[in-house]
Scaffold this active site. Sequence first.
Site, mmCIF file in Angstrom:
data_model
loop_
_atom_site.group_PDB
_atom_site.id
_atom_site.type_symbol
_atom_site.label_atom_id
_atom_site.label_comp_id
_atom_site.label_asym_id
_atom_site.label_seq_id
_atom_site.Cartn_x
_atom_site.Cartn_y
_atom_site.Cartn_z
ATOM 1 N N CYS A 157 -0.292 4.091 2.283
ATOM 2 C CA CYS A 157 0.037 3.857 3.695
ATOM 3 C C CYS A 157 1.522 4.080 3.959
ATOM 4 O O CYS A 157 1.895 4.669 4.969
ATOM 5 C CB CYS A 157 -0.294 2.419 4.106
ATOM 6 N N ASP A 158 2.371 3.598 3.064
ATOM 7 C CA ASP A 158 3.788 3.470 3.416
ATOM 8 C C ASP A 158 4.744 4.297 2.560
ATOM 9 O O ASP A 158 5.938 4.353 2.861
ATOM 10 C CB ASP A 158 4.213 1.982 3.310
ATOM 11 N N CYS A 173 0.831 -1.207 0.000
ATOM 12 C CA CYS A 173 0.000 0.000 0.000
ATOM 13 C C CYS A 173 0.864 1.255 0.000
ATOM 14 O O CYS A 173 1.451 1.620 1.027
ATOM 15 C CB CYS A 173 -0.920 -0.013 1.231
#
Length: 333
Positions: free
Chosen positions: A150-151, A147
């Site tokens: 997200c990251d 993701c």
Amino acid sequence: MSQELRDVIIIGSGPAGLTAAIYTARANLAPLVIEGSPSSTSDQPGGQLMLTTEVENFPGFIDGVMGPELMGNMRSQAQRFGAEFLTTKATRVDLESTPKRVWAPDPSTGEEIEYAARAVIVSTGARSLMLGLEAERRLLGHGLSTCATCDGFFFRSHHIAVVGGGDSALEEANFLTKFGESVTVIHRRSELRASKIMQDRAFNNPKISFLWDTVVEDIVGDGKVEGLDLRNTKTGETSRLDVTGVFVAIGHVPNTDLFVGQLDMDENGYLVTTPNSSTTNLDGVFACGDVQDHVYRQAITAAGSGCMAAIDAERWLESIGAEDGPLVENWAG
Ligand code: NAP
């Protein structure tokens, strides 16, 4: 067999299910959460965040929070208000009957037990497809991610690889160029599956390059990603790509096998809910989180939809004349 009849059963325990548990428990509905069981990639149930290291974008945590800690906190918060947890996986459901019925093996004996409830909230999530390499288990959250939203932030100035040739891969690649020094898209064929517009965007991005007809044979690194071992499928030539970030973007699968033939699904198997609501095609059955969302896929959006499902369930129970107070009574099934 005589069973407890409840107001609400929640199937699944990611951010959506646990938020639904907090809200329904606080509404005095004494939910039973069938939370799943440890899997090959995680020692505990709790959804995809159990596979994540640091979460920096969940509101309320100035310095970030570890994924498992966030899920543990949500679980304890739900328990504090009276939610009950069963660490086992639902194996069968009958959501068309009244009451609705869910079967799951007893966590200690393995014997299949039937549970019944007036309302059911489905929050079984989705899983990212993975390449099937042993290294994925070791390095997920340590340079390997599924993701970018997200990251991506953790990969400032890194050399990054994205695996896949669909819209997800190109979207992730484009997004990652905001952070990374370079982004290499590795695709197993010489033609992308992604839409024309996404392709044009990627081809015009100077930070993105492509490796065609190439598969990842291994992800190198002990505690963190150090590179990829690649093989060209046409020439058989092998090579090492030095990257410190890898994003696998080869698709997602919603966990909906249990509901086939009962709940409406789209062509990719995601549950269909009424817009701006968590209601499904069946009265008293609500769906929330990634099992019905292939667009946003964030912990916070899953949690928000879990809240919606809890409120929808509560209102539905009121509408059918459920009495005040929690319903946990013996029921002869
Ligand atoms: P997808 O369209 O199924 O693409 C998956 C990609 O991964 C394909 O290129 C496939 O290769 C590759 N792949 C699959 N298994 C692989 C393996 N084991 N090893 C190496 N490569 C593998 O999945 P998606 O990109 O996640 O998209 C899913 C749906 O969401 C699509 O309908 C897509 O249009 C939509 N979506 C839209 C947007 C947007 O519009 N902004 C963004 C994301 C997703 P092959 O091509 O060789 O099969």
